[in-house]
Design a protein around this motif. Sequence first.
Motif, PDB file in Angstrom:
ATOM      1  N   ALA A 279      -5.436   2.198  -1.748  1.00 57.39           N
ATOM      2  CA  ALA A 279      -4.293   2.767  -2.464  1.00 57.39           C
ATOM      3  C   ALA A 279      -3.315   3.488  -1.554  1.00 57.39           C
ATOM      4  CB  ALA A 279      -4.791   3.740  -3.534  1.00 57.39           C
ATOM      5  N   ALA A 280      -3.642   3.610  -0.267  1.00 51.62           N
ATOM      6  CA  ALA A 280      -2.823   4.422   0.635  1.00 51.62           C
ATOM      7  C   ALA A 280      -1.411   3.863   0.798  1.00 51.62           C
ATOM      8  CB  ALA A 280      -3.502   4.532   1.998  1.00 51.62           C
ATOM      9  N   GLY A 281      -1.289   2.540   0.855  1.00 54.95           N
ATOM     10  CA  GLY A 281       0.038   1.946   1.000  1.00 54.95           C
ATOM     11  C   GLY A 281       0.942   2.293  -0.167  1.00 54.95           C
ATOM     12  N   LEU A 282       0.407   2.201  -1.379  1.00 56.71           N
ATOM     13  CA  LEU A 282       1.190   2.559  -2.554  1.00 56.71           C
ATOM     14  C   LEU A 282       1.517   4.050  -2.543  1.00 56.71           C
ATOM     15  CD1 LEU A 282       2.459   1.761  -5.253  1.00 56.71           C
ATOM     16  CD2 LEU A 282       0.232   2.187  -6.344  1.00 56.71           C
ATOM     17  N   ALA A 283       0.570   4.862  -2.082  1.00 56.46           N
ATOM     18  CA  ALA A 283       0.807   6.307  -2.024  1.00 56.46           C
ATOM     19  C   ALA A 283       2.014   6.638  -1.148  1.00 56.46           C
ATOM     20  CB  ALA A 283      -0.443   7.018  -1.510  1.00 56.46           C
ATOM     21  N   LEU A 284       2.092   6.010   0.030  1.00 57.76           N
ATOM     22  CA  LEU A 284       3.222   6.293   0.913  1.00 57.76           C
ATOM     23  C   LEU A 284       4.509   5.684   0.369  1.00 57.76           C
ATOM     24  CD1 LEU A 284       4.210   7.632   3.487  1.00 57.76           C
ATOM     25  CD2 LEU A 284       3.691   5.527   4.728  1.00 57.76           C
ATOM     26  N   ALA A 285       4.423   4.493  -0.221  1.00 56.30           N
ATOM     27  CA  ALA A 285       5.630   3.887  -0.809  1.00 56.30           C
ATOM     28  C   ALA A 285       6.207   4.796  -1.889  1.00 56.30           C
ATOM     29  CB  ALA A 285       5.297   2.510  -1.383  1.00 56.30           C
ATOM     30  N   CYS A 286       5.340   5.431  -2.671  1.00 54.57           N
ATOM     31  CA  CYS A 286       5.830   6.362  -3.701  1.00 54.57           C
ATOM     32  C   CYS A 286       6.522   7.564  -3.060  1.00 54.57           C
ATOM     33  CB  CYS A 286       4.665   6.812  -4.579  1.00 54.57           C
ATOM     34  SG  CYS A 286       4.039   5.552  -5.719  1.00 54.57           S
ATOM     35  N   LYS A 287       5.971   8.059  -1.948  1.00 51.70           N
ATOM     36  CA  LYS A 287       6.598   9.194  -1.258  1.00 51.70           C
ATOM     37  C   LYS A 287       7.953   8.807  -0.670  1.00 51.70           C
ATOM     38  CE  LYS A 287       4.347  12.024   1.407  1.00 51.70           C
ATOM     39  NZ  LYS A 287       3.462  12.588   2.472  1.00 51.70           N
ATOM     40  N   GLU A 288       8.081   7.552  -0.237  1.00 50.68           N
ATOM     41  CA  GLU A 288       9.308   7.106   0.436  1.00 50.68           C
ATOM     42  C   GLU A 288      10.215   6.286  -0.471  1.00 50.68           C
ATOM     43  OE1 GLU A 288       7.463   6.924   4.993  1.00 50.68           O
ATOM     44  OE2 GLU A 288       8.033   5.054   4.003  1.00 50.68           O
ATOM     45  N   LYS A 289      10.004   6.364  -1.767  1.00 48.85           N
ATOM     46  CA  LYS A 289      10.690   5.447  -2.684  1.00 48.85           C
ATOM     47  C   LYS A 289      12.214   5.590  -2.654  1.00 48.85           C
ATOM     48  CE  LYS A 289      10.219   8.231  -6.906  1.00 48.85           C
ATOM     49  NZ  LYS A 289       9.672   8.236  -8.290  1.00 48.85           N
ATOM     50  N   ASP A 290      12.719   6.773  -2.331  1.00 43.28           N
ATOM     51  CA  ASP A 290      14.176   6.931  -2.292  1.00 43.28           C
ATOM     52  C   ASP A 290      14.815   6.040  -1.231  1.00 43.28           C
ATOM     53  OD1 ASP A 290      14.046   8.749  -4.327  1.00 43.28           O
ATOM     54  OD2 ASP A 290      14.238  10.524  -3.048  1.00 43.28           O
ATOM     55  N   SER A 291      14.070   5.766  -0.157  1.00 38.05           N
ATOM     56  CA  SER A 291      14.607   4.917   0.912  1.00 38.05           C
ATOM     57  C   SER A 291      14.372   3.436   0.647  1.00 38.05           C
ATOM     58  CB  SER A 291      13.963   5.292   2.253  1.00 38.05           C
ATOM     59  OG  SER A 291      12.578   4.963   2.262  1.00 38.05           O
ATOM     60  N   LEU A 292      13.677   3.116  -0.443  1.00 36.81           N
ATOM     61  CA  LEU A 292      13.316   1.725  -0.734  1.00 36.81           C
ATOM     62  C   LEU A 292      14.202   1.088  -1.796  1.00 36.81           C
ATOM     63  CD1 LEU A 292       9.417   2.090  -0.823  1.00 36.81           C
ATOM     64  CD2 LEU A 292      10.836   1.334   1.099  1.00 36.81           C
ATOM     65  N   ARG A 293      15.101   1.831  -2.361  1.00 36.09           N
ATOM     66  CA  ARG A 293      15.940   1.314  -3.448  1.00 36.09           C
ATOM     67  C   ARG A 293      16.637   0.025  -3.023  1.00 36.09           C
ATOM     68  NH1 ARG A 293      14.442   4.260  -7.968  1.00 36.09           N
ATOM     69  NH2 ARG A 293      14.346   6.478  -7.442  1.00 36.09           N
ATOM     70  N   GLY A 294      16.509  -1.006  -3.847  1.00 32.74           N
ATOM     71  CA  GLY A 294      17.186  -2.266  -3.585  1.00 32.74           C
ATOM     72  C   GLY A 294      16.525  -3.153  -2.544  1.00 32.74           C
ATOM     73  N   ARG A 295      15.384  -2.737  -2.003  1.00 31.86           N
ATOM     74  CA  ARG A 295      14.685  -3.518  -0.987  1.00 31.86           C
ATOM     75  C   ARG A 295      13.437  -4.158  -1.610  1.00 31.86           C
ATOM     76  NH1 ARG A 295      13.957  -0.394   4.523  1.00 31.86           N
ATOM     77  NH2 ARG A 295      14.552  -2.415   5.377  1.00 31.86           N
ATOM     78  N   LYS A 296      13.043  -5.306  -1.091  1.00 37.84           N
ATOM     79  CA  LYS A 296      11.830  -5.964  -1.567  1.00 37.84           C
ATOM     80  C   LYS A 296      10.655  -5.456  -0.737  1.00 37.84           C
ATOM     81  CE  LYS A 296       9.824 -10.440  -2.778  1.00 37.84           C
ATOM     82  NZ  LYS A 296      10.034 -11.917  -2.810  1.00 37.84           N
ATOM     83  N   VAL A 297       9.670  -4.875  -1.411  1.00 36.46           N
ATOM     84  CA  VAL A 297       8.600  -4.135  -0.758  1.00 36.46           C
ATOM     85  C   VAL A 297       7.256  -4.825  -0.972  1.00 36.46           C
ATOM     86  CG1 VAL A 297       7.378  -1.915  -0.678  1.00 36.46           C
ATOM     87  CG2 VAL A 297       9.867  -1.975  -1.079  1.00 36.46           C
ATOM     88  N   GLY A 298       6.462  -4.910   0.068  1.00 35.34           N
ATOM     89  CA  GLY A 298       5.093  -5.405  -0.030  1.00 35.34           C
ATOM     90  C   GLY A 298       4.113  -4.262   0.175  1.00 35.34           C
TER      91      GLY A 298
END
Length: 322
Positions: A279-298
């Motif tokens: 679950a660690a990858g999802l945990a960090l993606a949630c922390k960094e979600k503001d920088s992920l807007r509009g990007r396709k994330v794996g």
Amino acid sequence: MFTQAELDDAHRLVTRYMAPTPAHDWPLLAQALGTKVIIKHENHAPTGAFKVRGGITFMEWLKRNHPQMEGIVTATRGNHGQSQARAATAMGLRAKIFVPHGNSTEKNAAMRAFGAELVEHGTDFDEAREAAMRTAESEPLFPVPPFHKELVRGVATYGLELFRAHPDLEVVYVPLGCGSGLCGTIAARDALGLSSEIVAVVSERADGAKRSVEAGHLVESDSAATFADGMAVRVPVQAAFDIYSEKAHHIGTVSDADIADAIRLFYTATHNLAEGAGAAGLALACKEKDSLRGRKVGVVLSGGNIDMRLLRMLLQGDVPET
């Protein structure tokens, strides 16, 4: 690290022993992150984790190059050991596996079920690893390190599957323990000539890899007291460091509370179980979600082997103590 042909050869071998794992997009996760997200479900692998792939390629290499060996000896917190035991037993070899005292009872049981001779030693992974390597000096067993080219070549096949299905991924989050999963993902990206950013994730309680990259040389963490046992590594691996220090976009840290939230989110959004490292990858993606807007994330859900005791606590909203 590898050519596309070398990874294709590895994939043909791996898929003789297991089916490719799915990569799904989940709308509730997209809502949580505010962008499209693809989950690579290595929790659907035969041992419940990505490590199984490296066990297959490593054992085939061992049989070819060291036919005099009766088997292997290695150390693990669980998923690597299941992989090695499954592959060794399938090829008629012994598997002697060292784990630290207090290791996951359910992962220990699974390793024994796959045919491992289990030995408990030390207080953490690194002490168990040192004992395993000493054993190789007195028994006809090949010492399997936590990081080896053939392990990485096998593990890289999940990245090959992911990037072939989704070559337009812009960011991919991968948990980091000893480094085979992270380096395998980097290897697959590079072999296919893609430009996806690979982001590594470590526990803030076992952050030696992050501190090593910042210092420019290996730095041990003081402890590895996290319930995310797949990332509970005190001593970074030099060979892996040499790769991810140059090729990973950045390394982020997550707390045990962040990981607990991500495990619950995986369950409510996808009804999949994730272990701590998974679950660690999802945990960090949630922390960094503001920088992920509009990007396709794996996001790599690297494993789902979580003990019932921990899962019960997590689903009640608690964070397991270590």
